[in-house]
Design a protein around this motif. Structure first.
Motif: not given
Length: 224
Positions: A158, A195-198, A200, A221-222
């Motif tokens: 992160r 598509a990757e939620r981890r 931005t 971000t994660a």
């Protein structure tokens, strides 16, 4: 707007903000003499990478695609005294030129060049449980960009940044039916990032001495 004008504007800003530098000039000259393709980042782009690395406070940087070491020098110069750049290169001739250029710039102690296909080198770093990298710069074969992004996520944390070069390709990225492997690789990479939620991300077009292209800038971000 024309290529000639873009190049003149690049030259204008380079002369203002990028001071003459014997080590960087020698790196380009040695790369040309060895017959390496003239695809290194432009001087003002190299300084941009250095500034981003410094803003990021990067202590560990990963570069996928060394070529002649021109961007490696820019990135390594952003590191603190205890910093480390790991750069990956598949071509033995490119790697030799890069090692010489990096050593000439006085940066051999900060740079580890790993020779071999980048996907294998990245997998090895994952296997070694490498300390996370603060910044990853992807500038290698474009068909493999989706794999490089996926592997980079395993090697970051992160707050890390991932930057990918050449994501516009003279506008060819718009062609969903393109048969060009590089364009297809970039489009798949873009889809994976979106598509990757981890993460931005955004992408910026660039015009200049290197033509019409662009960078993708991705913030993790994660944790993985």
């Amino acid at each position: 707007m024309s290529q000639a004008l873009w190049t003149k504007i690049d030259d204008y800003y380079t002369h203002l903000f990028v001071l003459p530098d014997p080590a960087l000039d020698a790196a380009l000259a040695a790369s040309d003499a060895a017959g390496l393709p003239q695809i290194a980042v432009a001087p003002n782009q190299g300084k941009l990478l250095m500034l981003i690395a410094r803003i990021q406070g990067a202590r560990r940087i990963l570069e996928v695609g060394t070529l002649g070491g021109y961007s490696s020098i820019w990135l390594a110069r952003a590191l603190p005294a205890d910093g480390r750049l790991v750069t990956l290169e598949a071509d033995a001739t490119h790697a030799k030129v890069a090692r010489d250029n990096i050593a000439r710039a006085g940066l051999a102690g900060k740079v580890e060049l790993r020779l071999g296909p980048a996907r294998q080198s990245l997998a090895k770093l994952v296997e070694e449980k490498s300390e996370p990298f603060d910044l990853v710069f992807i500038d290698a074969d474009k068909p493999s960009n989706p794999d490089y992004f996926t592997q980079a996520l395993e090697l970051t944390r992160r707050g890390s940044l991932i930057i990918a070069d050449n994501v516009v390709r003279d506008g060819d990225v718009l062609d969903a039916e393109s048969r060009d492997a590089g364009v297809r690789g970039i489009r798949r990479f873009n889809e994976l990032v979106a598509a990757e939620r981890r993460v931005t991300a955004t992408a910026l077009q660039t015009v200049g001495s290197k033509g019409h292209d662009g960078f993708a800038i991705i913030l993790v971000t994660a944790d993985a």
